[in-house]
Design an enzyme around this catalytic site. Structure first.
Site, PDB file in Angstrom:
ATOM      1  N   LYS A  76       0.814  -1.222   0.000  1.00  0.00           N
ATOM      2  CA  LYS A  76       0.000   0.000   0.000  1.00  0.00           C
ATOM      3  C   LYS A  76       0.848   1.273   0.000  1.00  0.00           C
ATOM      4  CE  LYS A  76      -3.791  -2.402   0.065  1.00  0.00           C
ATOM      5  NZ  LYS A  76      -3.258  -3.742   0.015  1.00  0.00           N
TER       6      LYS A  76
HETATM    7  C1  LIG Z   1      -9.630  -2.094  -1.423  1.00  0.00           C
HETATM    8  C2  LIG Z   1      -9.089  -3.000  -0.365  1.00  0.00           C
HETATM    9  N1  LIG Z   1      -9.820  -3.234   0.744  1.00  0.00           N
HETATM   10  C3  LIG Z   1      -9.386  -4.041   1.720  1.00  0.00           C
HETATM   11  C4  LIG Z   1      -8.160  -4.651   1.634  1.00  0.00           C
HETATM   12  C5  LIG Z   1      -7.744  -5.595   2.725  1.00  0.00           C
HETATM   13  O1  LIG Z   1      -6.612  -5.136   3.394  1.00  0.00           O
HETATM   14  P1  LIG Z   1      -5.616  -6.176   4.106  1.00  0.00           P
HETATM   15  O2  LIG Z   1      -4.895  -6.908   3.038  1.00  0.00           O
HETATM   16  O3  LIG Z   1      -4.716  -5.267   4.907  1.00  0.00           O
HETATM   17  O4  LIG Z   1      -6.422  -7.033   4.971  1.00  0.00           O
HETATM   18  C6  LIG Z   1      -7.359  -4.436   0.516  1.00  0.00           C
HETATM   19  C7  LIG Z   1      -6.043  -5.082   0.389  1.00  0.00           C
HETATM   20  O5  LIG Z   1      -5.476  -5.189  -0.676  1.00  0.00           O
HETATM   21  C8  LIG Z   1      -7.824  -3.588  -0.511  1.00  0.00           C
HETATM   22  O6  LIG Z   1      -7.118  -3.357  -1.624  1.00  0.00           O
END
Ligand SMILES: Cc1ncc(COP(=O)(O)O)c(C=O)c1O
Length: 400
Positions: free
Chosen positions: A170
């Protein structure tokens, strides 16, 4: 090192020091997106889960989510026994289309998950109007758009709760991590309890040291807390975010003009007002060259990854055909009579998402953190690929 040698590695342990990095980061990040409160947690998926729980989403509820997004947006809903309703995207931004959201509303709809995707912002102003008119809750997922803004406000400030992921890829990253931010004190209380086994922040020093959490209870939560190490990395990273975003935007402009000169591929971005408020998490390139389209996104991204030594990939697979999305494995859904058909991903029509998948590849944001020589190298790699596309197709056929 300070944390390693301190008596506090997490807010779930006692400490001799009153100030945790976790609380400092939660407040600093919430204020950076103009929110009153922030609840850091272990991942973006954890943040989605506590956000949905805090607003009371559960069995019988429908939540509208984009058909093209990371699987967690839908699976977090399904894990709670609620129905993720997949809405198609707008081809020019790759984000959920407001018209598709309106068409997907039923009497069971409770919430809309507005997700900013790749290098685009979802039209959250229009989605908010739809939600206001239809009495729905808007939850914003800004996991792919840290530091962005729209004419209506800063990304992360829309809806009742906004969530972010800080997973390694990210724009603001700590390996793993997430946060839910809100302005509502009641939701802040619930978000805290759902992520820390029913506990909320305390300011009282207890026997044997300070304890960040009070055993309030009343809600059955889980331990979804962020560690001090992650919070310290993020507290430092948040100070670099704006300048890194500005640099990425400048380099994206340079890449875009080189692509215009080469032809065959172009960056996909929203066309909303406030062009300077956009961010570049992944940079989707849409192919309009017949030879590249025939090769397809899998082969094109493999060839370009090999040429540039970068992790270039197709877009996420649309959720009606994504093997990671298996809502029927949620016991709450599988054991509720009549729900299986309703949740079946294949009942949703996602023609724009499917078409976008077939014509796009996505570059990682870090390729824009270098300088002009790196941008030149990417453009040269794309030019070479275009020139060699027919040969590559022959080699691919022969290798099968
Ligand atoms: C749009 C979106 N929402 C939620 C998530 C979930 O995050 P995490 O991977 O930290 O659980 C991601 C992860 O890529 C994402 O791109």
């Amino acid at each position: 090192m300070e944390i390693l040698h301190s008596s506090r590695w997490t807010i779930t342990a006692r400490s001799r020091h009153p100030d945790s990095y976790e609380r400092r980061f939660g407040t600093a990040f919430a204020h950076s997106v103009r929110r009153a409160f922030g609840v850091p947690c272990s991942s973006g998926s954890a943040a989605l889960t506590i956000a949905l729980q805090a607003v009371g989403i559960g069995p019988g509820d429908e939540v509208i989510v984009p058909g093209l997004t990371w699987v967690a947006c839908a699976s977090a809903v399904a894990h709670l026994g609620a129905v993720p309703v997949l809405a198609d995207i707008c081809p020019t931004s790759l984000c959920m289309a407001p018209e598709a959201v309106e068409a997907a509303i039923t009497p069971a709809t409770r919430a809309v998950l507005a997700v900013h995707m790749y290098a685009s912002r979802v039209d959250v102003g229009r989605l908010q109007n739809i939600c206001d008119e239809r009495g729905l809750l808007l939850i914003e997922d800004a996991s792919q758009a840290h530091g962005g803004s729209l004419s209506e406000g800063v990304i992360g400030s829309f809806g009742v709760i906004s969530i972010f992921s800080f997973q390694q890829t990210k724009l603001l990253a700590a390996g793993e991590g997430g946060i839910a931010v809100t302005d509502d004190p009641g939701l802040f209380d619930k978000l805290q309890k759902f992520r820390a086994d029913g506990r909320i922040y305390s300011d009282a020093p207890l026997d044997g040291g300070f304890y960040d959490l009070s055993d309030i209870g009343g809600v059955m939560g889980r331990n979804l807390c962020m560690s001090e190490f992650h919070a310290a990395i993020l507290l430092e990273g948040v100070q670099r975010l704006d300048s890194e975003n500005r640099h990425r935007a400048t380099m994206a402009g340079e890449l875009s003009s080189r692509l215009d000169a080469i032809g065959g591929m172009a960056i996909v971005r929203d066309d909303l007002a406030e062009p300077d408020g956009g961010t570049f998490y992944k940079i989707p390139l849409s192919m309009d060259d017949e030879a590249l389209l025939r090769l397809g996104p899998v082969l094109v991204s493999r060839a370009l990854s090999a040429e540039l030594n970068l992790p270039i990939a197709p877009l996420d697979l649309p959720l009606d055909r994504n093997p990671l999305y298996q809502p029927l494995t949620s016991p709450l859904i599988a054991r509720t009579p009549g729900l299986a058909d309703h949740v079946d991903p294949q009942r949703f029509q996602l023609p724009n998402a499917v078409a976008a998948w077939g014509r796009c590849i996505a570059l990682p944001h870090e390729c824009l953190l270098g300088g002009l020589p790196e941008v030149d190298a990417i453009a040269a790699g794309i030019e070479k690929l275009r020139a060699q596309a027919s040969r590559l197709a022959v080699l691919d056929r022969e290798s099968k």
